[in-house]
Design a protein around this motif. Structure first.
Motif, PDB file in Angstrom:
ATOM      1  N   VAL A  84      39.016  46.328  42.567  1.00 42.39           N
ATOM      2  CA  VAL A  84      39.741  45.164  42.043  1.00 42.39           C
ATOM      3  C   VAL A  84      39.128  43.891  42.621  1.00 42.39           C
ATOM      4  N   GLY A  85      38.718  42.962  41.744  1.00 48.01           N
ATOM      5  CA  GLY A  85      38.147  41.693  42.205  1.00 48.01           C
ATOM      6  C   GLY A  85      36.775  41.908  42.826  1.00 48.01           C
ATOM      7  N   PHE A  86      35.819  42.438  42.018  1.00 53.79           N
ATOM      8  CA  PHE A  86      34.530  42.837  42.601  1.00 53.79           C
ATOM      9  C   PHE A  86      33.576  41.670  42.842  1.00 53.79           C
ATOM     10  N   GLY A  87      33.929  40.474  42.381  1.00 58.80           N
ATOM     11  CA  GLY A  87      33.082  39.306  42.642  1.00 58.80           C
ATOM     12  C   GLY A  87      31.670  39.505  42.112  1.00 58.80           C
ATOM     13  N   LYS A  88      30.666  39.334  42.971  1.00 55.56           N
ATOM     14  CA  LYS A  88      29.274  39.467  42.514  1.00 55.56           C
ATOM     15  C   LYS A  88      28.816  40.924  42.432  1.00 55.56           C
TER      16      LYS A  88
ATOM     17  N   ILE B 136      37.229  45.708  38.103  1.00 55.12           N
ATOM     18  CA  ILE B 136      38.085  44.743  37.392  1.00 55.12           C
ATOM     19  C   ILE B 136      37.882  43.387  38.047  1.00 55.12           C
ATOM     20  N   GLU B 137      37.557  42.396  37.235  1.00 58.51           N
ATOM     21  CA  GLU B 137      37.285  41.057  37.776  1.00 58.51           C
ATOM     22  C   GLU B 137      37.751  40.017  36.757  1.00 58.51           C
ATOM     23  N   LEU B 138      38.434  39.007  37.274  1.00 58.69           N
ATOM     24  CA  LEU B 138      39.002  37.969  36.414  1.00 58.69           C
ATOM     25  C   LEU B 138      37.943  36.995  35.890  1.00 58.69           C
ATOM     26  N   GLU B 139      36.919  36.743  36.697  1.00 59.78           N
ATOM     27  CA  GLU B 139      35.925  35.723  36.326  1.00 59.78           C
ATOM     28  C   GLU B 139      34.785  36.314  35.496  1.00 59.78           C
ATOM     29  N   ARG B 140      34.667  35.784  34.274  1.00 62.04           N
ATOM     30  CA  ARG B 140      33.684  36.307  33.337  1.00 62.04           C
ATOM     31  C   ARG B 140      32.253  36.177  33.848  1.00 62.04           C
ATOM     32  N   LYS B 141      31.971  35.059  34.552  1.00 59.53           N
ATOM     33  CA  LYS B 141      30.580  34.864  35.014  1.00 59.53           C
ATOM     34  C   LYS B 141      30.174  35.992  35.984  1.00 59.53           C
ATOM     35  N   TYR B 142      31.121  36.498  36.787  1.00 53.52           N
ATOM     36  CA  TYR B 142      30.790  37.583  37.714  1.00 53.52           C
ATOM     37  C   TYR B 142      30.660  38.914  36.976  1.00 53.52           C
ATOM     38  N   VAL B 143      31.463  39.070  35.930  1.00 50.26           N
ATOM     39  CA  VAL B 143      31.377  40.301  35.142  1.00 50.26           C
ATOM     40  C   VAL B 143      30.002  40.359  34.458  1.00 50.26           C
TER      41      VAL B 143
ATOM     42  N   CYS C  72      37.036  42.674  32.299  1.00 52.68           N
ATOM     43  CA  CYS C  72      37.216  41.261  32.642  1.00 52.68           C
ATOM     44  C   CYS C  72      38.645  40.862  32.273  1.00 52.68           C
ATOM     45  N   THR C  73      39.551  41.026  33.225  1.00 53.44           N
ATOM     46  CA  THR C  73      40.948  40.680  32.981  1.00 53.44           C
ATOM     47  C   THR C  73      41.703  40.631  34.313  1.00 53.44           C
ATOM     48  N   ASP C  74      43.005  40.443  34.215  1.00 53.51           N
ATOM     49  CA  ASP C  74      43.843  40.411  35.405  1.00 53.51           C
ATOM     50  C   ASP C  74      44.172  41.846  35.835  1.00 53.51           C
ATOM     51  N   ALA C  75      43.748  42.207  37.029  1.00 56.71           N
ATOM     52  CA  ALA C  75      43.946  43.575  37.510  1.00 56.71           C
ATOM     53  C   ALA C  75      45.425  43.919  37.629  1.00 56.71           C
ATOM     54  N   ARG C  76      46.263  42.927  37.856  1.00 59.56           N
ATOM     55  CA  ARG C  76      47.698  43.208  37.990  1.00 59.56           C
ATOM     56  C   ARG C  76      48.235  43.752  36.676  1.00 59.56           C
ATOM     57  N   TRP C  77      47.790  43.125  35.574  1.00 61.50           N
ATOM     58  CA  TRP C  77      48.204  43.570  34.246  1.00 61.50           C
ATOM     59  C   TRP C  77      47.560  44.922  33.912  1.00 61.50           C
TER      60      TRP C  77
ATOM     61  N   ILE D 273      39.937  47.396  47.415  1.00 63.44           N
ATOM     62  CA  ILE D 273      40.389  46.005  47.277  1.00 63.44           C
ATOM     63  C   ILE D 273      39.873  45.235  48.490  1.00 63.44           C
ATOM     64  N   TYR D 274      38.837  44.444  48.241  1.00 66.60           N
ATOM     65  CA  TYR D 274      38.130  43.797  49.340  1.00 66.60           C
ATOM     66  C   TYR D 274      38.215  42.280  49.233  1.00 66.60           C
ATOM     67  N   PHE D 275      38.767  41.668  50.257  1.00 68.99           N
ATOM     68  CA  PHE D 275      38.853  40.217  50.385  1.00 68.99           C
ATOM     69  C   PHE D 275      39.519  39.530  49.185  1.00 68.99           C
ATOM     70  N   PRO D 276      40.733  39.975  48.834  1.00 69.48           N
ATOM     71  CA  PRO D 276      41.448  39.238  47.778  1.00 69.48           C
ATOM     72  C   PRO D 276      41.707  37.806  48.241  1.00 69.48           C
ATOM     73  N   ASP D 277      41.673  36.868  47.287  1.00 71.83           N
ATOM     74  CA  ASP D 277      41.899  35.459  47.651  1.00 71.83           C
ATOM     75  C   ASP D 277      43.266  35.318  48.312  1.00 71.83           C
ATOM     76  N   PRO D 278      43.346  34.601  49.443  1.00 75.26           N
ATOM     77  CA  PRO D 278      44.651  34.486  50.127  1.00 75.26           C
ATOM     78  C   PRO D 278      45.621  33.506  49.465  1.00 75.26           C
TER      79      PRO D 278
ATOM     80  N   LEU E 227      28.892  47.165  52.114  1.00 79.27           N
ATOM     81  CA  LEU E 227      29.716  45.989  52.394  1.00 79.27           C
ATOM     82  C   LEU E 227      29.656  45.067  51.183  1.00 79.27           C
ATOM     83  N   THR E 228      30.732  44.327  50.966  1.00 83.84           N
ATOM     84  CA  THR E 228      30.765  43.390  49.836  1.00 83.84           C
ATOM     85  C   THR E 228      30.041  42.100  50.222  1.00 83.84           C
ATOM     86  N   ASN E 229      29.854  41.221  49.231  1.00 84.23           N
ATOM     87  CA  ASN E 229      29.220  39.919  49.513  1.00 84.23           C
ATOM     88  C   ASN E 229      30.011  39.146  50.562  1.00 84.23           C
ATOM     89  N   PHE E 230      31.342  39.149  50.393  1.00 82.75           N
ATOM     90  CA  PHE E 230      32.168  38.390  51.334  1.00 82.75           C
ATOM     91  C   PHE E 230      32.090  38.968  52.738  1.00 82.75           C
ATOM     92  N   GLU E 231      32.082  40.294  52.829  1.00 83.03           N
ATOM     93  CA  GLU E 231      32.055  40.879  54.176  1.00 83.03           C
ATOM     94  C   GLU E 231      30.727  40.571  54.871  1.00 83.03           C
TER      95      GLU E 231
HETATM   96  C1  LIG Z   1      37.404  36.306  47.558  1.00 84.64           C
HETATM   97  S1  LIG Z   1      36.663  37.070  46.201  1.00 84.64           S
HETATM   98  C2  LIG Z   1      36.064  38.600  46.893  1.00 84.64           C
HETATM   99  C3  LIG Z   1      35.001  39.242  46.045  1.00 84.64           C
HETATM  100  C4  LIG Z   1      34.507  40.620  46.544  1.00 84.64           C
HETATM  101  N1  LIG Z   1      35.588  41.571  46.591  1.00 84.64           N
HETATM  102  C5  LIG Z   1      33.867  40.504  47.899  1.00 84.64           C
HETATM  103  O1  LIG Z   1      34.457  40.986  48.871  1.00 84.64           O
HETATM  104  O2  LIG Z   1      32.752  39.955  47.958  1.00 84.64           O
HETATM  105  C6  LIG Z   1      38.061  37.613  45.257  1.00 84.64           C
HETATM  106  C7  LIG Z   1      37.690  38.030  43.845  1.00 84.64           C
HETATM  107  O3  LIG Z   1      38.857  38.541  43.200  1.00 84.64           O
HETATM  108  C8  LIG Z   1      38.890  38.063  41.863  1.00 84.64           C
HETATM  109  N2  LIG Z   1      40.295  38.097  41.443  1.00 84.64           N
HETATM  110  C9  LIG Z   1      41.295  37.305  41.877  1.00 84.64           C
HETATM  111  N3  LIG Z   1      42.460  37.634  41.297  1.00 84.64           N
HETATM  112  C10 LIG Z   1      42.180  38.667  40.455  1.00 84.64           C
HETATM  113  C11 LIG Z   1      42.958  39.437  39.552  1.00 84.64           C
HETATM  114  N4  LIG Z   1      44.272  39.206  39.408  1.00 84.64           N
HETATM  115  N5  LIG Z   1      42.344  40.400  38.840  1.00 84.64           N
HETATM  116  C12 LIG Z   1      41.019  40.634  38.978  1.00 84.64           C
HETATM  117  N6  LIG Z   1      40.221  39.932  39.814  1.00 84.64           N
HETATM  118  C13 LIG Z   1      40.799  38.964  40.549  1.00 84.64           C
HETATM  119  C14 LIG Z   1      38.319  36.664  41.959  1.00 84.64           C
HETATM  120  O4  LIG Z   1      37.841  36.192  40.709  1.00 84.64           O
HETATM  121  C15 LIG Z   1      37.206  36.865  42.986  1.00 84.64           C
HETATM  122  O5  LIG Z   1      35.978  37.218  42.383  1.00 84.64           O
END
Ligand SMILES: C[S@@+](CC[C@H](N)C(=O)[O-])C[C@H]1O[C@@H](n2cnc3c(N)ncnc32)[C@H](O)[C@@H]1O
Length: 223
Positions: free
Chosen positions: A53-57, A76-83, A102-107, A123-128, A193-197
Protein backbone atom coordinates in the motif's frame (compact mmCIF):
# COMPACT_ATOMS: atom_id res chain seq x y z
CA UNK A 1 7.95 13.29 -12.99
CA UNK A 2 7.59 12.32 -16.66
CA UNK A 3 7.28 8.77 -17.82
CA UNK A 4 10.60 7.67 -19.38
CA UNK A 5 10.19 8.22 -23.13
CA UNK A 6 11.68 4.96 -24.30
CA UNK A 7 8.85 2.83 -22.88
CA UNK A 8 5.80 2.82 -25.18
CA UNK A 9 2.43 3.16 -23.39
CA UNK A 10 1.29 -0.27 -24.54
CA UNK A 11 4.22 -1.85 -22.65
CA UNK A 12 2.78 -0.46 -19.41
CA UNK A 13 -0.70 -1.89 -19.92
CA UNK A 14 -0.03 -5.45 -18.65
CA UNK A 15 0.82 -3.99 -15.24
CA UNK A 16 -2.09 -1.58 -14.84
CA UNK A 17 -5.49 -2.44 -13.40
CA UNK A 18 -8.34 -0.24 -14.56
CA UNK A 19 -9.98 1.10 -11.38
CA UNK A 20 -11.72 4.36 -10.51
CA UNK A 21 -9.65 7.08 -8.85
CA UNK A 22 -10.90 9.51 -6.18
CA UNK A 23 -9.96 12.44 -8.44
CA UNK A 24 -11.91 11.10 -11.40
CA UNK A 25 -15.13 13.02 -12.16
CA UNK A 26 -17.21 9.84 -11.87
CA UNK A 27 -15.67 8.66 -8.59
CA UNK A 28 -18.86 9.10 -6.53
CA UNK A 29 -20.77 6.90 -8.92
CA UNK A 30 -18.04 4.35 -9.71
CA UNK A 31 -16.98 3.77 -6.11
CA UNK A 32 -20.42 2.30 -5.45
CA UNK A 33 -20.02 -0.43 -8.07
CA UNK A 34 -16.59 -1.86 -7.21
CA UNK A 35 -14.89 -4.57 -9.22
CA UNK A 36 -14.18 -7.60 -7.04
CA UNK A 37 -10.57 -8.57 -7.66
CA UNK A 38 -10.15 -12.21 -8.61
CA UNK A 39 -6.49 -13.05 -7.92
CA UNK A 40 -6.16 -16.15 -10.15
CA UNK A 41 -7.81 -14.26 -13.04
CA UNK A 42 -5.60 -11.20 -12.46
CA UNK A 43 -2.28 -13.04 -12.19
CA UNK A 44 -3.03 -16.18 -14.20
CA UNK A 45 -2.08 -18.47 -11.30
CA UNK A 46 -3.07 -19.13 -7.69
CA UNK A 47 0.18 -18.19 -5.96
CA UNK A 48 -0.01 -16.26 -2.67
CA UNK A 49 -0.70 -12.55 -3.08
CA UNK A 50 1.29 -9.80 -1.35
CA UNK A 51 -0.13 -6.27 -1.37
CA UNK A 52 1.96 -3.11 -0.94
CA UNK A 53 0.00 0.00 0.00
CA UNK A 54 1.46 3.38 -1.04
CA UNK A 55 4.46 2.04 -2.97
CA UNK A 56 5.73 5.48 -4.02
CA UNK A 57 8.58 5.10 -6.52
CA UNK A 58 8.25 1.32 -6.30
CA UNK A 59 11.70 0.27 -5.08
CA UNK A 60 10.46 -2.43 -2.68
CA UNK A 61 7.75 -3.66 -5.04
CA UNK A 62 10.13 -4.07 -7.98
CA UNK A 63 12.93 -5.74 -6.02
CA UNK A 64 10.64 -7.99 -3.98
CA UNK A 65 8.66 -9.17 -7.02
CA UNK A 66 11.87 -9.97 -8.91
CA UNK A 67 13.31 -11.84 -5.94
CA UNK A 68 10.11 -13.86 -5.37
CA UNK A 69 8.65 -15.08 -8.68
CA UNK A 70 6.76 -17.67 -6.60
CA UNK A 71 4.55 -14.87 -5.20
CA UNK A 72 2.17 -12.36 -6.79
CA UNK A 73 2.37 -8.66 -5.89
CA UNK A 74 -0.32 -6.00 -6.07
CA UNK A 75 0.88 -2.44 -5.53
CA UNK A 76 -1.66 0.27 -4.66
CA UNK A 77 -0.66 3.90 -5.04
CA UNK A 78 -2.75 7.07 -5.15
CA UNK A 79 -0.34 9.13 -7.27
CA UNK A 80 -0.53 8.38 -10.97
CA UNK A 81 2.98 9.67 -11.70
CA UNK A 82 4.44 7.01 -9.36
CA UNK A 83 2.25 4.29 -10.85
CA UNK A 84 3.46 5.17 -14.36
CA UNK A 85 7.09 5.43 -13.25
CA UNK A 86 6.93 2.00 -11.59
CA UNK A 87 5.10 0.45 -14.57
CA UNK A 88 7.82 1.83 -16.87
CA UNK A 89 10.55 0.32 -14.68
CA UNK A 90 8.74 -3.02 -14.64
CA UNK A 91 8.27 -2.94 -18.42
CA UNK A 92 12.01 -2.52 -19.01
CA UNK A 93 12.67 -5.88 -17.40
CA UNK A 94 9.38 -7.76 -17.59
CA UNK A 95 8.00 -8.95 -14.31
CA UNK A 96 4.83 -11.02 -14.82
CA UNK A 97 3.92 -11.32 -11.11
CA UNK A 98 3.12 -7.63 -10.48
CA UNK A 99 -0.03 -5.53 -10.98
CA UNK A 100 -0.49 -1.88 -10.10
CA UNK A 101 -3.68 -0.15 -8.94
CA UNK A 102 -3.87 3.63 -9.04
CA UNK A 103 -6.52 4.42 -6.45
CA UNK A 104 -7.21 4.89 -2.75
CA UNK A 105 -6.07 1.76 -0.92
CA UNK A 106 -8.65 2.35 1.81
CA UNK A 107 -11.42 1.97 -0.75
CA UNK A 108 -9.76 -0.88 -2.67
CA UNK A 109 -9.13 -3.07 0.38
CA UNK A 110 -12.64 -2.53 1.68
CA UNK A 111 -14.59 -2.91 -1.55
CA UNK A 112 -12.53 -4.98 -3.98
CA UNK A 113 -10.60 -7.56 -1.94
CA UNK A 114 -12.14 -10.81 -0.75
CA UNK A 115 -11.80 -11.74 2.92
CA UNK A 116 -8.81 -13.89 3.92
CA UNK A 117 -7.33 -13.75 0.40
CA UNK A 118 -4.01 -11.92 0.99
CA UNK A 119 -0.83 -13.61 2.26
CA UNK A 120 0.94 -10.38 3.28
CA UNK A 121 0.41 -6.64 3.46
CA UNK A 122 3.37 -4.25 3.22
CA UNK A 123 2.79 -0.73 4.50
CA UNK A 124 5.92 1.37 4.56
CA UNK A 125 6.15 5.00 5.66
CA UNK A 126 2.53 6.09 5.24
CA UNK A 127 2.23 9.88 5.25
CA UNK A 128 1.71 11.04 8.86
CA UNK A 129 -0.55 14.00 7.90
CA UNK A 130 0.24 16.05 10.99
CA UNK A 131 -2.27 18.85 10.44
CA UNK A 132 -5.77 18.46 11.82
CA UNK A 133 -7.36 19.50 8.52
CA UNK A 134 -5.46 16.69 6.71
CA UNK A 135 -6.48 13.94 9.12
CA UNK A 136 -9.07 12.56 6.72
CA UNK A 137 -6.23 11.60 4.34
CA UNK A 138 -4.53 9.46 6.98
CA UNK A 139 -4.17 5.84 5.91
CA UNK A 140 -4.13 4.00 9.21
CA UNK A 141 -7.42 4.44 11.02
CA UNK A 142 -9.40 1.91 13.03
CA UNK A 143 -11.44 1.21 9.88
CA UNK A 144 -8.31 0.55 7.80
CA UNK A 145 -6.86 -1.70 10.52
CA UNK A 146 -10.14 -3.62 10.41
CA UNK A 147 -9.82 -4.07 6.65
CA UNK A 148 -6.20 -5.25 6.98
CA UNK A 149 -7.32 -7.88 9.48
CA UNK A 150 -10.23 -8.88 7.23
CA UNK A 151 -8.28 -9.40 4.00
CA UNK A 152 -5.34 -11.28 5.53
CA UNK A 153 -5.49 -15.04 5.22
CA UNK A 154 -4.99 -17.12 8.37
CA UNK A 155 -1.25 -17.01 9.07
CA UNK A 156 -0.97 -13.86 6.91
CA UNK A 157 1.41 -11.07 7.88
CA UNK A 158 1.16 -7.29 8.02
CA UNK A 159 4.56 -5.57 7.74
CA UNK A 160 4.52 -1.99 8.98
CA UNK A 161 7.36 0.56 9.06
CA UNK A 162 7.39 4.27 9.87
CA UNK A 163 9.75 6.94 11.16
CA UNK A 164 7.00 8.54 13.28
CA UNK A 165 6.93 7.02 16.77
CA UNK A 166 3.45 8.27 17.68
CA UNK A 167 2.02 6.86 14.41
CA UNK A 168 3.79 3.57 15.13
CA UNK A 169 2.40 3.26 18.67
CA UNK A 170 -1.11 4.20 17.59
CA UNK A 171 -1.08 1.76 14.65
CA UNK A 172 0.34 -1.12 16.69
CA UNK A 173 -2.45 -0.66 19.25
CA UNK A 174 -5.15 -0.57 16.55
CA UNK A 175 -3.84 -3.66 14.78
CA UNK A 176 -3.40 -5.71 17.95
CA UNK A 177 -6.94 -4.73 18.97
CA UNK A 178 -8.13 -6.40 15.76
CA UNK A 179 -6.66 -9.71 16.91
CA UNK A 180 -3.30 -9.74 15.07
CA UNK A 181 -0.28 -10.78 17.13
CA UNK A 182 2.71 -8.45 17.11
CA UNK A 183 6.14 -9.92 16.53
CA UNK A 184 9.52 -8.25 16.23
CA UNK A 185 10.65 -7.58 12.68
CA UNK A 186 14.23 -7.82 11.48
CA UNK A 187 15.56 -5.11 9.18
CA UNK A 188 15.56 -6.67 5.70
CA UNK A 189 18.52 -6.73 3.31
CA UNK A 190 19.28 -3.34 1.72
CA UNK A 191 17.69 -4.27 -1.61
CA UNK A 192 14.30 -4.69 0.11
CA UNK A 193 14.28 -1.25 1.70
CA UNK A 194 11.94 1.37 0.26
CA UNK A 195 13.05 4.74 -1.12
CA UNK A 196 11.98 6.46 2.08
CA UNK A 197 13.78 4.00 4.32
CA UNK A 198 17.03 4.40 2.35
CA UNK A 199 16.77 8.18 2.61
CA UNK A 200 15.86 8.21 6.31
CA UNK A 201 18.61 5.76 7.23
CA UNK A 202 21.16 8.02 5.55
CA UNK A 203 19.77 10.91 7.58
CA UNK A 204 20.08 8.84 10.78
CA UNK A 205 16.38 9.04 11.60
CA UNK A 206 14.89 6.40 13.93
CA UNK A 207 12.90 3.72 12.14
CA UNK A 208 10.10 1.76 13.82
CA UNK A 209 9.09 -1.60 12.36
CA UNK A 210 6.74 -4.40 13.31
CA UNK A 211 5.14 -7.47 11.85
CA UNK A 212 1.70 -8.65 12.85
CA UNK A 213 0.46 -12.16 12.25
CA UNK A 214 -3.13 -13.26 11.87
CA UNK A 215 -3.89 -16.41 13.85
CA UNK A 216 -3.47 -19.45 11.70
CA UNK A 217 -6.00 -22.26 11.54
CA UNK A 218 -3.76 -24.24 9.22
CA UNK A 219 -0.37 -23.30 7.84
CA UNK A 220 -0.07 -19.88 6.17
CA UNK A 221 1.54 -19.88 2.71
CA UNK A 222 4.25 -17.56 1.42
CA UNK A 223 4.02 -14.63 3.84
C1 LIG B 1 5.62 8.78 2.38
S1 LIG B 1 5.30 7.96 0.89
C2 LIG B 1 6.15 6.41 1.12
C3 LIG B 1 6.41 5.70 -0.18
C4 LIG B 1 7.06 4.30 -0.04
N1 LIG B 1 6.22 3.41 0.72
C5 LIG B 1 8.42 4.40 0.60
O1 LIG B 1 8.56 3.96 1.74
O2 LIG B 1 9.33 4.88 -0.09
C6 LIG B 1 3.60 7.49 1.07
C7 LIG B 1 2.98 7.03 -0.23
O3 LIG B 1 1.65 6.58 0.03
C8 LIG B 1 0.79 7.04 -1.00
N2 LIG B 1 -0.56 7.08 -0.44
C9 LIG B 1 -1.03 7.93 0.49
N3 LIG B 1 -2.31 7.66 0.80
C10 LIG B 1 -2.66 6.60 0.02
C11 LIG B 1 -3.86 5.87 -0.15
N4 LIG B 1 -4.96 6.17 0.56
N5 LIG B 1 -3.87 4.86 -1.05
C12 LIG B 1 -2.77 4.55 -1.77
N6 LIG B 1 -1.60 5.22 -1.66
C13 LIG B 1 -1.55 6.23 -0.77
C14 LIG B 1 1.35 8.40 -1.36
O4 LIG B 1 0.94 8.83 -2.65
C15 LIG B 1 2.85 8.15 -1.26
O5 LIG B 1 3.40 7.73 -2.48
Amino acid sequence: MARPRRVPPEALQPYLIDLPHPRSPRWRELRRTPVKLDWPALFGNDRPVHVEVGFGKGMFLINASRARPDLNFLGIELERKYVLLTAARLAKQPCPNVRLACTDARWLLKECVAPESVAALHIYFPDPWWKQRHQKRKLFTAEFAEQCARVLAPGGVLHFVTDVEAYFDETCAMVVERGLARQSEETPAAEFLTNFERKYRQQGRPIFRARFVKASVGIGRGS
